[in-house]
Write a protein that holds these residues in place. Sequence first.
Motif, mmCIF file in Angstrom:
data_model
loop_
_atom_site.group_PDB
_atom_site.id
_atom_site.type_symbol
_atom_site.label_atom_id
_atom_site.label_comp_id
_atom_site.label_asym_id
_atom_site.label_seq_id
_atom_site.Cartn_x
_atom_site.Cartn_y
_atom_site.Cartn_z
ATOM 1 N N SER A 94 -52.415 62.711 -70.353
ATOM 2 C CA SER A 94 -52.745 62.685 -71.835
ATOM 3 C C SER A 94 -51.297 62.699 -72.484
ATOM 4 C CB SER A 94 -53.444 63.778 -72.341
ATOM 5 O OG SER A 94 -54.791 63.872 -71.523
ATOM 6 N N VAL A 95 -50.509 63.745 -72.113
ATOM 7 C CA VAL A 95 -49.123 63.860 -72.906
ATOM 8 C C VAL A 95 -48.226 62.764 -72.553
ATOM 9 C CG1 VAL A 95 -47.265 65.222 -73.428
ATOM 10 C CG2 VAL A 95 -49.673 66.080 -73.000
ATOM 11 N N GLU A 96 -47.979 62.313 -71.262
ATOM 12 C CA GLU A 96 -46.915 61.327 -71.129
ATOM 13 C C GLU A 96 -47.389 59.942 -70.964
ATOM 14 O OE1 GLU A 96 -43.985 62.345 -70.820
ATOM 15 O OE2 GLU A 96 -44.169 64.539 -70.697
ATOM 16 N N SER A 97 -48.811 59.940 -71.225
ATOM 17 C CA SER A 97 -49.654 58.513 -71.038
ATOM 18 C C SER A 97 -49.004 57.700 -69.798
ATOM 19 C CB SER A 97 -48.881 57.746 -72.297
ATOM 20 O OG SER A 97 -47.543 57.099 -72.220
ATOM 21 N N CYS A 98 -48.805 58.239 -68.800
ATOM 22 C CA CYS A 98 -48.550 57.804 -67.500
ATOM 23 C C CYS A 98 -49.209 58.937 -66.464
ATOM 24 C CB CYS A 98 -47.161 57.606 -67.311
ATOM 25 S SG CYS A 98 -46.181 56.451 -68.204
ATOM 26 N N TRP A 99 -49.338 57.893 -65.417
ATOM 27 C CA TRP A 99 -50.266 58.719 -64.111
ATOM 28 C C TRP A 99 -49.073 58.635 -62.998
ATOM 29 C CZ3 TRP A 99 -54.146 61.692 -63.113
ATOM 30 C CH2 TRP A 99 -54.351 61.888 -61.777
ATOM 31 N N TYR A 100 -48.712 59.971 -62.686
ATOM 32 C CA TYR A 100 -47.434 60.037 -61.742
ATOM 33 C C TYR A 100 -48.094 60.541 -60.526
ATOM 34 C CZ TYR A 100 -44.362 59.199 -65.581
ATOM 35 O OH TYR A 100 -43.646 58.892 -66.841
ATOM 36 N N PHE A 101 -49.046 60.576 -60.210
ATOM 37 C CA PHE A 101 -49.815 61.380 -58.818
ATOM 38 C C PHE A 101 -50.322 60.297 -57.752
ATOM 39 C CE2 PHE A 101 -50.305 64.008 -62.815
ATOM 40 C CZ PHE A 101 -49.452 64.922 -62.578
ATOM 41 N N GLU A 103 -51.961 56.302 -56.639
ATOM 42 C CA GLU A 103 -53.033 55.620 -56.815
ATOM 43 C C GLU A 103 -54.376 56.078 -56.212
ATOM 44 O OE1 GLU A 103 -54.823 50.822 -55.952
ATOM 45 O OE2 GLU A 103 -52.632 51.227 -55.836
ATOM 46 N N SER A 104 -54.187 56.826 -54.942
ATOM 47 C CA SER A 104 -55.311 57.257 -54.283
ATOM 48 C C SER A 104 -55.776 58.297 -54.856
ATOM 49 C CB SER A 104 -54.613 57.609 -52.709
ATOM 50 O OG SER A 104 -54.462 56.720 -52.313
ATOM 51 N N TYR A 105 -54.950 59.258 -55.583
ATOM 52 C CA TYR A 105 -55.755 60.318 -56.094
ATOM 53 C C TYR A 105 -56.124 60.027 -57.439
ATOM 54 C CZ TYR A 105 -56.111 65.186 -57.571
ATOM 55 O OH TYR A 105 -56.980 66.225 -57.897
ATOM 56 N N CYS A 106 -55.828 59.030 -58.059
ATOM 57 C CA CYS A 106 -56.298 58.576 -59.377
ATOM 58 C C CYS A 106 -57.823 58.630 -59.167
ATOM 59 C CB CYS A 106 -55.570 57.206 -59.809
ATOM 60 S SG CYS A 106 -56.563 56.344 -61.188
ATOM 61 N N GLN A 107 -58.294 57.884 -57.939
ATOM 62 C CA GLN A 107 -59.673 57.543 -57.566
ATOM 63 C C GLN A 107 -60.421 59.014 -57.420
ATOM 64 O OE1 GLN A 107 -60.735 54.436 -57.743
ATOM 65 N NE2 GLN A 107 -62.404 54.244 -56.638
ATOM 66 N N CYS A 187 -51.969 48.747 -63.496
ATOM 67 C CA CYS A 187 -50.306 48.677 -63.420
ATOM 68 C C CYS A 187 -49.825 50.058 -62.772
ATOM 69 C CB CYS A 187 -49.676 48.215 -64.820
ATOM 70 S SG CYS A 187 -50.439 49.464 -66.084
ATOM 71 N N ALA A 188 -48.562 50.083 -62.407
ATOM 72 C CA ALA A 188 -48.233 51.272 -61.674
ATOM 73 C C ALA A 188 -47.803 52.328 -62.980
ATOM 74 C CB ALA A 188 -46.582 50.819 -61.233
ATOM 75 N N GLY A 189 -48.455 53.353 -62.815
ATOM 76 C CA GLY A 189 -48.386 54.553 -63.749
ATOM 77 C C GLY A 189 -49.478 54.694 -64.702
ATOM 78 N N GLY A 190 -50.585 53.880 -64.186
ATOM 79 C CA GLY A 190 -52.051 53.724 -65.037
ATOM 80 C C GLY A 190 -53.170 54.459 -63.979
ATOM 81 N N CYS A 191 -53.974 54.917 -64.829
ATOM 82 C CA CYS A 191 -55.065 55.505 -64.114
ATOM 83 C C CYS A 191 -56.407 55.538 -65.126
ATOM 84 C CB CYS A 191 -54.876 56.898 -63.559
ATOM 85 S SG CYS A 191 -56.302 57.732 -62.731
#
Length: 346
Positions: A94-101, A103-107, A187-191
Amino acid sequence: MTSNLSQPDTVQFCYENHLNGSCVKTPYSLGPRLILYTMFGFGAVLAIFGNLLVMISILHFKQLHSPTNFLIASLACADFMVGVTVMPFSIVRSVESCWYFGESYCQFHSCFDVSFCLASIYHLCFISLDRYIAVTDPLVYPTKFTVSVSCICISISWILPLTYSGAVFYTGANENGLEELSSALNCAGGCQIVANQNWVLIDFLSFFIPTLVMIILYSNIFLVARQQAKKIENTGSKTDSSSDSYKSRVAKRERKAAKTLGITVIAFMISWLPYSIDSLIDAFMGFITPTYIYETCCWCAYYNSAMNPLIYALFYPWFRKAIKVIVSGRVFKDSSGSMNLSSEQM
Protein backbone atom coordinates in the motif's frame (compact mmCIF):
# COMPACT_ATOMS: atom_id res chain seq x y z
CA MET A 1 -0.46 4.46 -6.33
CA THR A 2 -2.20 7.60 -7.53
CA SER A 3 -1.51 10.52 -5.22
CA ASN A 4 -0.90 14.26 -5.28
CA LEU A 5 1.45 13.89 -2.32
CA SER A 6 4.34 12.76 -4.47
CA GLN A 7 5.09 13.85 -8.01
CA PRO A 8 8.44 12.33 -9.07
CA ASP A 9 10.39 14.07 -11.82
CA THR A 10 11.35 10.78 -13.47
CA VAL A 11 9.50 7.51 -13.80
CA GLN A 12 10.39 5.03 -11.05
CA PHE A 13 10.14 1.26 -11.28
CA CYS A 14 9.75 -1.41 -8.63
CA TYR A 15 12.72 -3.29 -10.13
CA GLU A 16 14.96 -0.95 -12.12
CA ASN A 17 17.06 -3.72 -13.74
CA HIS A 18 14.38 -6.34 -14.26
CA LEU A 19 14.68 -7.83 -17.74
CA ASN A 20 11.05 -8.90 -18.13
CA GLY A 21 9.59 -5.49 -17.36
CA SER A 22 8.84 -3.90 -14.02
CA CYS A 23 5.74 -2.20 -12.68
CA VAL A 24 5.82 1.57 -12.36
CA LYS A 25 6.44 2.73 -8.80
CA THR A 26 4.49 5.74 -7.52
CA PRO A 27 5.45 6.06 -3.84
CA TYR A 28 4.44 8.67 -1.31
CA SER A 29 6.93 11.27 -0.12
CA LEU A 30 8.76 10.67 3.18
CA GLY A 31 6.32 12.42 5.54
CA PRO A 32 3.10 10.74 4.38
CA ARG A 33 4.99 7.45 4.08
CA LEU A 34 5.97 7.50 7.76
CA ILE A 35 2.41 8.40 8.76
CA LEU A 36 0.95 5.53 6.73
CA TYR A 37 3.49 3.03 8.05
CA THR A 38 2.60 4.11 11.60
CA MET A 39 -1.16 3.89 11.04
CA PHE A 40 -1.10 0.54 9.23
CA GLY A 41 1.57 -0.87 11.53
CA PHE A 42 -0.49 -0.01 14.61
CA GLY A 43 -3.44 -1.90 13.12
CA ALA A 44 -1.28 -4.97 12.43
CA VAL A 45 0.21 -4.95 15.94
CA LEU A 46 -3.23 -4.59 17.51
CA ALA A 47 -4.63 -7.42 15.37
CA ILE A 48 -1.73 -9.73 16.26
CA PHE A 49 -1.28 -9.09 19.99
CA GLY A 50 -4.91 -8.24 20.80
CA ASN A 51 -6.20 -11.46 19.30
CA LEU A 52 -3.30 -13.44 20.76
CA LEU A 53 -4.33 -12.25 24.24
CA VAL A 54 -7.91 -13.34 23.58
CA MET A 55 -6.80 -16.84 22.51
CA ILE A 56 -4.44 -17.29 25.45
CA SER A 57 -7.07 -16.08 27.92
CA ILE A 58 -9.82 -18.41 26.74
CA LEU A 59 -7.65 -21.49 26.20
CA HIS A 60 -5.64 -21.16 29.41
CA PHE A 61 -8.27 -20.30 32.01
CA LYS A 62 -10.66 -23.20 32.63
CA GLN A 63 -13.41 -20.86 33.80
CA LEU A 64 -13.62 -19.49 30.25
CA HIS A 65 -14.06 -22.90 28.59
CA SER A 66 -17.58 -22.47 27.22
CA PRO A 67 -19.18 -22.89 23.76
CA THR A 68 -19.48 -19.12 23.35
CA ASN A 69 -15.89 -18.43 24.30
CA PHE A 70 -14.60 -21.18 22.01
CA LEU A 71 -16.31 -19.32 19.15
CA ILE A 72 -14.64 -16.09 20.26
CA ALA A 73 -11.24 -17.83 20.46
CA SER A 74 -11.69 -19.15 16.91
CA LEU A 75 -12.69 -15.66 15.75
CA ALA A 76 -9.55 -14.31 17.39
CA CYS A 77 -7.51 -16.95 15.54
CA ALA A 78 -8.94 -15.82 12.18
CA ASP A 79 -8.20 -12.18 12.99
CA PHE A 80 -4.75 -13.15 14.28
CA MET A 81 -4.00 -14.83 10.94
CA VAL A 82 -5.09 -11.69 9.11
CA GLY A 83 -2.61 -9.75 11.25
CA VAL A 84 0.23 -12.21 10.61
CA THR A 85 -0.16 -13.33 7.00
CA VAL A 86 -1.96 -10.42 5.33
CA MET A 87 -1.52 -7.04 6.99
CA PRO A 88 2.32 -6.76 7.19
CA PHE A 89 2.73 -7.49 3.47
CA SER A 90 -0.20 -5.27 2.54
CA ILE A 91 1.47 -2.41 4.42
CA VAL A 92 4.46 -2.47 2.08
CA ARG A 93 2.28 -2.88 -1.01
CA SER A 94 0.00 0.00 0.00
CA VAL A 95 2.75 2.46 0.91
CA GLU A 96 5.43 1.57 -1.64
CA SER A 97 2.98 0.66 -4.44
CA CYS A 98 5.12 -2.42 -5.18
CA TRP A 99 5.09 -6.10 -4.24
CA TYR A 100 8.51 -7.34 -3.12
CA PHE A 101 7.59 -10.77 -1.75
CA GLY A 102 7.57 -12.92 -4.86
CA GLU A 103 4.95 -14.04 -7.33
CA SER A 104 4.20 -17.27 -5.45
CA TYR A 105 3.42 -15.57 -2.16
CA CYS A 106 1.27 -13.03 -4.00
CA GLN A 107 -1.11 -15.91 -4.78
CA PHE A 108 -0.98 -17.19 -1.20
CA HIS A 109 -1.42 -13.67 0.17
CA SER A 110 -4.57 -13.14 -1.87
CA CYS A 111 -5.89 -16.54 -0.79
CA PHE A 112 -5.14 -15.80 2.88
CA ASP A 113 -6.74 -12.38 2.53
CA VAL A 114 -10.06 -13.77 1.32
CA SER A 115 -10.06 -16.87 3.54
CA PHE A 116 -9.28 -15.28 6.91
CA CYS A 117 -11.36 -12.15 6.37
CA LEU A 118 -14.41 -14.23 5.38
CA ALA A 119 -13.77 -16.57 8.32
CA SER A 120 -13.86 -13.53 10.60
CA ILE A 121 -17.20 -12.43 9.13
CA TYR A 122 -18.79 -15.88 9.54
CA HIS A 123 -17.57 -16.13 13.13
CA LEU A 124 -19.20 -12.79 13.88
CA CYS A 125 -22.42 -14.05 12.36
CA PHE A 126 -22.43 -17.22 14.49
CA ILE A 127 -21.63 -15.19 17.61
CA SER A 128 -24.66 -13.02 16.92
CA LEU A 129 -26.76 -16.19 16.60
CA ASP A 130 -25.35 -17.46 19.89
CA ARG A 131 -26.18 -14.18 21.65
CA TYR A 132 -29.69 -14.21 20.14
CA ILE A 133 -30.45 -17.65 21.57
CA ALA A 134 -28.93 -16.72 24.93
CA VAL A 135 -31.07 -13.58 25.30
CA THR A 136 -34.36 -14.80 23.83
CA ASP A 137 -34.41 -18.28 25.37
CA PRO A 138 -32.00 -18.25 28.33
CA LEU A 139 -33.49 -21.27 30.14
CA VAL A 140 -32.90 -23.76 27.32
CA TYR A 141 -29.82 -21.99 25.90
CA PRO A 142 -27.31 -24.37 27.61
CA THR A 143 -28.96 -27.35 25.94
CA LYS A 144 -29.25 -25.68 22.52
CA PHE A 145 -25.78 -24.19 22.13
CA THR A 146 -23.45 -26.93 23.35
CA VAL A 147 -19.74 -27.47 22.74
CA SER A 148 -20.65 -29.75 19.81
CA VAL A 149 -22.78 -27.03 18.21
CA SER A 150 -20.00 -24.52 18.75
CA CYS A 151 -17.51 -26.86 17.03
CA ILE A 152 -19.87 -27.21 14.06
CA CYS A 153 -20.12 -23.42 13.76
CA ILE A 154 -16.35 -23.10 13.98
CA SER A 155 -15.85 -25.78 11.31
CA ILE A 156 -18.29 -24.07 8.93
CA SER A 157 -16.61 -20.71 9.53
CA TRP A 158 -13.26 -22.14 8.42
CA ILE A 159 -14.22 -24.69 5.73
CA LEU A 160 -16.46 -22.41 3.65
CA PRO A 161 -13.93 -19.55 3.27
CA LEU A 162 -11.04 -21.93 2.51
CA THR A 163 -13.11 -23.78 -0.09
CA TYR A 164 -14.30 -20.54 -1.64
CA SER A 165 -10.85 -18.95 -1.90
CA GLY A 166 -9.41 -22.15 -3.35
CA ALA A 167 -12.15 -22.25 -5.97
CA VAL A 168 -11.53 -18.63 -6.93
CA PHE A 169 -7.74 -18.38 -7.08
CA TYR A 170 -6.53 -21.88 -7.95
CA THR A 171 -8.98 -22.50 -10.78
CA GLY A 172 -8.54 -19.05 -12.32
CA ALA A 173 -12.32 -18.66 -12.58
CA ASN A 174 -12.06 -15.11 -11.26
CA GLU A 175 -10.16 -14.05 -14.41
CA ASN A 176 -12.59 -15.46 -16.99
CA GLY A 177 -13.23 -12.70 -19.50
CA LEU A 178 -10.49 -10.50 -18.02
CA GLU A 179 -7.43 -12.25 -19.45
CA GLU A 180 -6.12 -9.11 -21.22
CA LEU A 181 -6.42 -6.99 -18.07
CA SER A 182 -4.75 -9.69 -15.99
CA SER A 183 -1.88 -9.93 -18.47
CA ALA A 184 -1.41 -6.16 -18.47
CA LEU A 185 -1.16 -6.15 -14.66
CA ASN A 186 1.28 -9.05 -14.64
CA CYS A 187 4.51 -7.10 -14.24
CA ALA A 188 7.41 -7.51 -11.82
CA GLY A 189 6.53 -5.87 -8.51
CA GLY A 190 2.77 -6.14 -9.00
CA CYS A 191 0.27 -8.17 -7.05
CA GLN A 192 -3.10 -7.22 -8.48
CA ILE A 193 -5.86 -9.83 -8.43
CA VAL A 194 -8.76 -9.20 -10.81
CA ALA A 195 -12.22 -10.69 -10.45
CA ASN A 196 -14.99 -10.77 -13.03
CA GLN A 197 -18.53 -9.62 -12.35
CA ASN A 198 -19.80 -13.06 -11.33
CA TRP A 199 -17.20 -13.57 -8.62
CA VAL A 200 -17.47 -9.97 -7.40
CA LEU A 201 -21.21 -10.47 -7.03
CA ILE A 202 -20.57 -13.64 -5.01
CA ASP A 203 -18.08 -11.67 -2.90
CA PHE A 204 -20.69 -9.02 -2.20
CA LEU A 205 -23.31 -11.59 -1.22
CA SER A 206 -20.74 -13.25 1.07
CA PHE A 207 -20.61 -9.94 2.92
CA PHE A 208 -24.22 -8.85 2.56
CA ILE A 209 -25.95 -12.04 3.76
CA PRO A 210 -24.00 -12.39 7.06
CA THR A 211 -24.39 -8.65 7.61
CA LEU A 212 -28.14 -8.83 7.10
CA VAL A 213 -28.34 -11.77 9.51
CA MET A 214 -26.33 -9.84 12.11
CA ILE A 215 -28.51 -6.75 11.81
CA ILE A 216 -31.73 -8.76 12.16
CA LEU A 217 -30.47 -10.78 15.12
CA TYR A 218 -28.96 -7.85 16.98
CA SER A 219 -32.10 -5.77 16.39
CA ASN A 220 -34.20 -8.53 17.91
CA ILE A 221 -31.74 -8.87 20.80
CA PHE A 222 -32.04 -5.17 21.51
CA LEU A 223 -35.85 -5.29 21.44
CA VAL A 224 -35.98 -8.34 23.72
CA ALA A 225 -33.49 -6.74 26.12
CA ARG A 226 -35.66 -3.63 26.35
CA GLN A 227 -38.77 -5.71 27.00
CA GLN A 228 -37.00 -7.71 29.70
CA ALA A 229 -35.70 -4.53 31.32
CA LYS A 230 -39.20 -3.04 31.39
CA LYS A 231 -40.60 -6.19 32.99
CA ILE A 232 -37.92 -6.12 35.66
CA GLU A 233 -38.55 -2.43 36.21
CA ASN A 234 -42.31 -2.96 36.58
CA THR A 235 -41.76 -5.84 38.98
CA GLY A 236 -39.41 -3.71 41.03
CA SER A 237 -41.91 -0.86 41.14
CA LYS A 238 -44.63 -3.11 42.54
CA THR A 239 -42.50 -4.65 45.27
CA ASP A 240 -40.65 -1.51 46.35
CA SER A 241 -42.17 1.95 46.34
CA SER A 242 -38.78 3.62 46.68
CA SER A 243 -37.16 1.95 43.70
CA ASP A 244 -35.40 4.88 42.06
CA SER A 245 -32.03 3.29 42.63
CA TYR A 246 -33.24 -0.03 41.21
CA LYS A 247 -34.69 1.67 38.12
CA SER A 248 -31.42 3.47 37.63
CA ARG A 249 -29.49 0.18 37.60
CA VAL A 250 -31.94 -1.33 35.10
CA ALA A 251 -31.70 1.73 32.84
CA LYS A 252 -27.91 1.66 33.04
CA ARG A 253 -27.81 -2.02 32.07
CA GLU A 254 -30.16 -1.36 29.14
CA ARG A 255 -28.00 1.52 27.88
CA LYS A 256 -24.89 -0.63 28.18
CA ALA A 257 -26.48 -3.42 26.12
CA ALA A 258 -27.64 -0.93 23.48
CA LYS A 259 -24.18 0.65 23.32
CA THR A 260 -22.37 -2.69 23.00
CA LEU A 261 -24.66 -3.97 20.25
CA GLY A 262 -24.64 -0.64 18.45
CA ILE A 263 -20.84 -0.45 18.45
CA THR A 264 -20.60 -4.03 17.20
CA VAL A 265 -22.89 -3.56 14.21
CA ILE A 266 -21.67 -0.05 13.33
CA ALA A 267 -17.98 -1.00 13.50
CA PHE A 268 -18.59 -4.01 11.30
CA MET A 269 -20.54 -1.98 8.75
CA ILE A 270 -17.99 0.85 8.69
CA SER A 271 -15.16 -1.63 8.19
CA TRP A 272 -16.61 -3.77 5.42
CA LEU A 273 -19.23 -1.72 3.60
CA PRO A 274 -16.80 0.60 1.69
CA TYR A 275 -14.76 -2.32 0.34
CA SER A 276 -17.78 -4.41 -0.65
CA ILE A 277 -19.58 -1.55 -2.42
CA ASP A 278 -16.41 -0.33 -4.14
CA SER A 279 -15.57 -3.83 -5.43
CA LEU A 280 -19.09 -4.31 -6.77
CA ILE A 281 -19.24 -0.93 -8.51
CA ASP A 282 -15.69 -1.24 -9.84
CA ALA A 283 -16.34 -4.57 -11.54
CA PHE A 284 -19.41 -3.24 -13.37
CA MET A 285 -17.85 0.16 -14.23
CA GLY A 286 -14.63 -1.07 -15.80
CA PHE A 287 -12.26 -0.86 -12.79
CA ILE A 288 -12.18 2.91 -12.58
CA THR A 289 -11.41 3.23 -8.86
CA PRO A 290 -8.06 4.95 -8.16
CA THR A 291 -5.55 2.74 -6.39
CA TYR A 292 -5.37 4.82 -3.22
CA ILE A 293 -9.15 4.65 -2.77
CA TYR A 294 -9.12 0.88 -3.21
CA GLU A 295 -6.28 0.52 -0.69
CA THR A 296 -8.18 2.69 1.79
CA CYS A 297 -11.21 0.43 1.48
CA CYS A 298 -9.02 -2.65 1.99
CA TRP A 299 -7.51 -1.23 5.17
CA CYS A 300 -10.91 -0.33 6.56
CA ALA A 301 -11.78 -4.03 6.25
CA TYR A 302 -8.44 -5.13 7.72
CA TYR A 303 -8.96 -2.90 10.74
CA ASN A 304 -12.08 -4.86 11.66
CA SER A 305 -9.73 -7.69 12.69
CA ALA A 306 -7.92 -5.24 14.95
CA MET A 307 -11.13 -3.92 16.50
CA ASN A 308 -12.74 -7.29 17.24
CA PRO A 309 -10.67 -7.95 20.39
CA LEU A 310 -11.73 -4.58 21.75
CA ILE A 311 -15.40 -5.01 20.92
CA TYR A 312 -15.90 -8.67 21.82
CA ALA A 313 -13.48 -8.96 24.74
CA LEU A 314 -12.50 -5.65 26.32
CA PHE A 315 -16.14 -4.95 27.22
CA TYR A 316 -15.99 -7.83 29.69
CA PRO A 317 -14.23 -7.71 33.09
CA TRP A 318 -12.96 -11.28 32.82
CA PHE A 319 -10.77 -10.34 29.86
CA ARG A 320 -9.32 -7.28 31.55
CA LYS A 321 -8.39 -9.41 34.56
CA ALA A 322 -6.93 -12.10 32.29
CA ILE A 323 -4.69 -9.49 30.62
CA LYS A 324 -3.35 -8.43 34.03
CA VAL A 325 -2.59 -12.04 34.93
CA ILE A 326 -0.85 -12.70 31.60
CA VAL A 327 1.17 -9.46 31.53
CA SER A 328 2.25 -9.82 35.18
CA GLY A 329 3.59 -13.31 34.52
CA ARG A 330 1.24 -15.02 36.98
CA VAL A 331 -0.07 -17.06 34.05
CA PHE A 332 3.01 -19.31 34.37
CA LYS A 333 2.01 -20.50 37.85
CA ASP A 334 0.61 -24.04 38.01
CA SER A 335 -2.65 -22.91 39.61
CA SER A 336 -3.31 -20.00 37.25
CA GLY A 337 -5.54 -22.05 34.94
CA SER A 338 -8.06 -22.53 37.75
CA MET A 339 -8.06 -18.88 38.77
CA ASN A 340 -11.44 -17.19 39.32
CA LEU A 341 -11.39 -14.28 36.90
CA SER A 342 -14.84 -12.83 37.39
CA SER A 343 -18.37 -13.74 38.35
CA GLU A 344 -19.58 -12.09 35.17
CA GLN A 345 -19.73 -14.33 32.15
CA MET A 346 -20.85 -13.73 28.60
